[in-house]
Design a protein around this motif. Structure first.
Motif, PDB file in Angstrom:
ATOM      1  N   TRP A 111      21.358  29.105  18.242  1.00 21.89           N
ATOM      2  CA  TRP A 111      22.114  29.741  17.165  1.00 21.89           C
ATOM      3  C   TRP A 111      23.587  29.856  17.543  1.00 21.89           C
ATOM      4  O   TRP A 111      23.925  30.244  18.657  1.00 21.89           O
ATOM      5  CB  TRP A 111      21.564  31.143  16.875  1.00 21.89           C
ATOM      6  N   ARG A 112      24.480  29.579  16.596  1.00 19.12           N
ATOM      7  CA  ARG A 112      25.912  29.570  16.882  1.00 19.12           C
ATOM      8  C   ARG A 112      26.685  30.712  16.230  1.00 19.12           C
ATOM      9  O   ARG A 112      27.875  30.890  16.500  1.00 19.12           O
ATOM     10  CB  ARG A 112      26.522  28.244  16.422  1.00 19.12           C
ATOM     11  N   SER A 113      26.051  31.492  15.367  1.00 13.20           N
ATOM     12  CA  SER A 113      26.787  32.514  14.614  1.00 13.20           C
ATOM     13  C   SER A 113      27.464  33.535  15.519  1.00 13.20           C
ATOM     14  O   SER A 113      28.629  33.895  15.307  1.00 13.20           O
ATOM     15  CB  SER A 113      25.848  33.226  13.637  1.00 13.20           C
ATOM     16  N   ASP A 114      26.755  34.039  16.525  1.00  9.84           N
ATOM     17  CA  ASP A 114      27.348  35.048  17.409  1.00  9.84           C
ATOM     18  C   ASP A 114      28.565  34.492  18.138  1.00  9.84           C
ATOM     19  O   ASP A 114      29.585  35.181  18.287  1.00  9.84           O
ATOM     20  CB  ASP A 114      26.310  35.543  18.415  1.00  9.84           C
ATOM     21  N   ALA A 115      28.465  33.249  18.602  1.00  9.06           N
ATOM     22  CA  ALA A 115      29.594  32.634  19.306  1.00  9.06           C
ATOM     23  C   ALA A 115      30.793  32.485  18.379  1.00  9.06           C
ATOM     24  O   ALA A 115      31.941  32.752  18.771  1.00  9.06           O
ATOM     25  CB  ALA A 115      29.182  31.275  19.870  1.00  9.06           C
ATOM     26  N   ILE A 116      30.545  32.059  17.135  1.00 11.25           N
ATOM     27  CA  ILE A 116      31.640  31.888  16.176  1.00 11.25           C
ATOM     28  C   ILE A 116      32.320  33.221  15.892  1.00 11.25           C
ATOM     29  O   ILE A 116      33.555  33.323  15.876  1.00 11.25           O
ATOM     30  CB  ILE A 116      31.111  31.263  14.872  1.00 11.25           C
ATOM     31  N   LYS A 117      31.529  34.270  15.683  1.00 10.77           N
ATOM     32  CA  LYS A 117      32.104  35.586  15.398  1.00 10.77           C
ATOM     33  C   LYS A 117      32.936  36.095  16.570  1.00 10.77           C
ATOM     34  O   LYS A 117      34.020  36.664  16.380  1.00 10.77           O
ATOM     35  CB  LYS A 117      30.983  36.572  15.063  1.00 10.77           C
ATOM     36  N   LYS A 118      32.437  35.895  17.789  1.00  6.37           N
ATOM     37  CA  LYS A 118      33.192  36.319  18.970  1.00  6.37           C
ATOM     38  C   LYS A 118      34.488  35.529  19.104  1.00  6.37           C
ATOM     39  O   LYS A 118      35.538  36.084  19.447  1.00  6.37           O
ATOM     40  CB  LYS A 118      32.334  36.146  20.223  1.00  6.37           C
ATOM     41  N   ASP A 119      34.417  34.230  18.844  1.00  5.55           N
ATOM     42  CA  ASP A 119      35.619  33.400  18.920  1.00  5.55           C
ATOM     43  C   ASP A 119      36.666  33.862  17.912  1.00  5.55           C
ATOM     44  O   ASP A 119      37.855  33.977  18.238  1.00  5.55           O
ATOM     45  CB  ASP A 119      35.266  31.932  18.652  1.00  5.55           C
ATOM     46  N   LEU A 120      36.237  34.116  16.679  1.00  6.07           N
ATOM     47  CA  LEU A 120      37.177  34.522  15.637  1.00  6.07           C
ATOM     48  C   LEU A 120      37.799  35.877  15.954  1.00  6.07           C
ATOM     49  O   LEU A 120      39.004  36.084  15.750  1.00  6.07           O
ATOM     50  CB  LEU A 120      36.470  34.558  14.282  1.00  6.07           C
ATOM     51  N   GLU A 121      36.989  36.797  16.452  1.00  8.60           N
ATOM     52  CA  GLU A 121      37.518  38.113  16.822  1.00  8.60           C
ATOM     53  C   GLU A 121      38.553  37.984  17.937  1.00  8.60           C
ATOM     54  O   GLU A 121      39.618  38.609  17.896  1.00  8.60           O
ATOM     55  CB  GLU A 121      36.371  39.024  17.262  1.00  8.60           C
ATOM     56  N   TYR A 122      38.236  37.158  18.925  1.00 10.19           N
ATOM     57  CA  TYR A 122      39.166  36.957  20.041  1.00 10.19           C
ATOM     58  C   TYR A 122      40.461  36.303  19.564  1.00 10.19           C
ATOM     59  O   TYR A 122      41.563  36.723  19.933  1.00 10.19           O
ATOM     60  CB  TYR A 122      38.505  36.086  21.107  1.00 10.19           C
ATOM     61  N   LEU A 123      40.337  35.272  18.731  1.00 11.34           N
ATOM     62  CA  LEU A 123      41.510  34.532  18.277  1.00 11.34           C
ATOM     63  C   LEU A 123      42.392  35.373  17.365  1.00 11.34           C
ATOM     64  O   LEU A 123      43.626  35.271  17.414  1.00 11.34           O
ATOM     65  CB  LEU A 123      41.068  33.252  17.563  1.00 11.34           C
ATOM     66  N   GLU A 124      41.785  36.205  16.527  1.00 11.66           N
ATOM     67  CA  GLU A 124      42.585  37.091  15.678  1.00 11.66           C
ATOM     68  C   GLU A 124      43.396  38.057  16.525  1.00 11.66           C
ATOM     69  O   GLU A 124      44.570  38.320  16.244  1.00 11.66           O
ATOM     70  CB  GLU A 124      41.675  37.857  14.713  1.00 11.66           C
TER      71      GLU A 124
END
Length: 341
Positions: A111-124
């Motif tokens: 599953w990739r959803s958790d990784a995507i959410k963490k990436d977006l939070e970090y990048l923001e």
């Protein structure tokens, strides 16, 4: 004396061609549109990476856009799993068997959803970027389709898993190499201890953990597990369901193409610059992509052009497609040397 000939009606018919497995059928059916998407991405990717891109802001917009596809279809899948867990275990109908199989198709760790959410939070946080500032109506239409289609025909989730996850395992490896070349400072990793833990010896790198997997096999064991689970499709799916999956796979590629093209119009992409990159690509070939794709095909005046608002918008547009470049290497794996995957 005339020789005797075996009557035509007694001759054995020629053997039927060996049936293809589902994944091969998908690859064959999507070859043309897959190639078209590759060309769109490869001619836009160079302007999305350093030395032109100075911060991860544009990359963040790309992950935010294409990441939505993962978030939506995985959410639909989790709903199916929750519903299946409540179903009658003694129900031997085809529909229930199909849902039971689908509920167990995705291995833990894929599953990739958790990784995507963490990436977006970090990048923001790292860039101070408002990732909702750029919207894409084509993407909105596509995600609405995913909700509706997977509800009516849950088996089409197989198309999303095969295309989107295999892109991570093939092209995603290549993307990760290009992003890593930017260095930890580009991604906001400045402390020496963090550089050591996350960059030198780690694979879960802040900002692009989407392309990373825990463990010393870097996800290869997960990929093997997924492909093994997928084999049951050969005995379980009906011909109608197989056709639905193949049709949906074609639609996924078409929508990815449409998303990139919609952004070309929305953000006034400099199509003349795209043509220049395409001409360079045709002249130089693609053998350089493994080593230094961004430097090899840039026109001499590319850096100067990025100071113009039109080109700045273009950079934003093509970075939204950075995730889809996974299809470029996925194409080479799927069609060039299928057995190595």
């Amino acid at each position: 004396m005339a020789s005797l000939q075996t009557p035509t009606q007694l001759l054995s018919p020629p053997p039927s061609p060996a049936p293809q497995n589902l994944s091969t059928e998908i690859n064959t059916a999507t070859r043309s549109i897959h190639t078209r998407l590759n060309k769109l991405i490869v001619t836009r990717l160079p302007l999305a990476l350093p030395p032109i891109a100075k911060t991860p802001e544009l990359y963040a917009h790309g992950i935010n856009t294409f990441g939505d596809i993962y978030l939506v279809f995985e959410n639909c899948w989790r709903v199916l799993i929750a519903e299946t867990d409540k179903s009658d275990a003694h129900d031997l109908s085809h529909d229930n068997k199909l849902r039971q199989w689908l509920s167990q198709l995705v291995p833990p760790g894929l599953w990739r959803s958790d990784a995507i959410k963490k990436d977006l939070e970090y990048l923001e946080t790292a860039t101070g970027t408002d990732l909702e500032a750029v919207t894409n109506e084509q993407l909105h239409s596509f995600t609405e389709h995913i909700y509706r289609q997977t509800r009516e025909k849950p088996h089409v989730l197989v198309a999303y898993s095969w295309i989107m996850y295999m892109a991570i395992f093939s092209g995603g490896r290549w993307i990760r190499e290009q992003l890593t070349e930017s260095g930890p400072e580009f991604w906001g990793v400045n402390h020496e201890s963090d550089k050591h833990d996350y960059w030198i010896h780690g694979t879960l790198r802040p900002g692009f953990t989407l392309f990373c997997f825990s463990g010393n096999r870097d996800g290869e064991d997960i990929k093997t597990d997924f492909k093994t689970r997928l084999e049951k499709a050969e005995e379980l799916l009906t011909e109608r369901e197989r056709k639905d999956i193949i049709d949906e796979a074609q639609y996924i590629f078409e929508q990815c193409v449409a998303i990139v093209e919609a952004l070309d119009k929305q953000l006034m992409t400099d199509l003349e610059l795209v043509k220049t990159l395409a001409a360079r690509e045709a002249k130089n070939g693609t053998s350089h992509l493994k080593m230094a794709p961004t430097r090899a095909v840039l026109p001499e005046n590319a850096t100067a052009q990025t100071d113009e608002p039109k080109s700045a918008n273009f950079i934003r547009a093509i970075v939204v497609g950075i995730l889809a470049v996974g299809f470029y290497q996925s194409y080479r794996w799927q069609y060039g040397d299928l057995e190595r995957a």
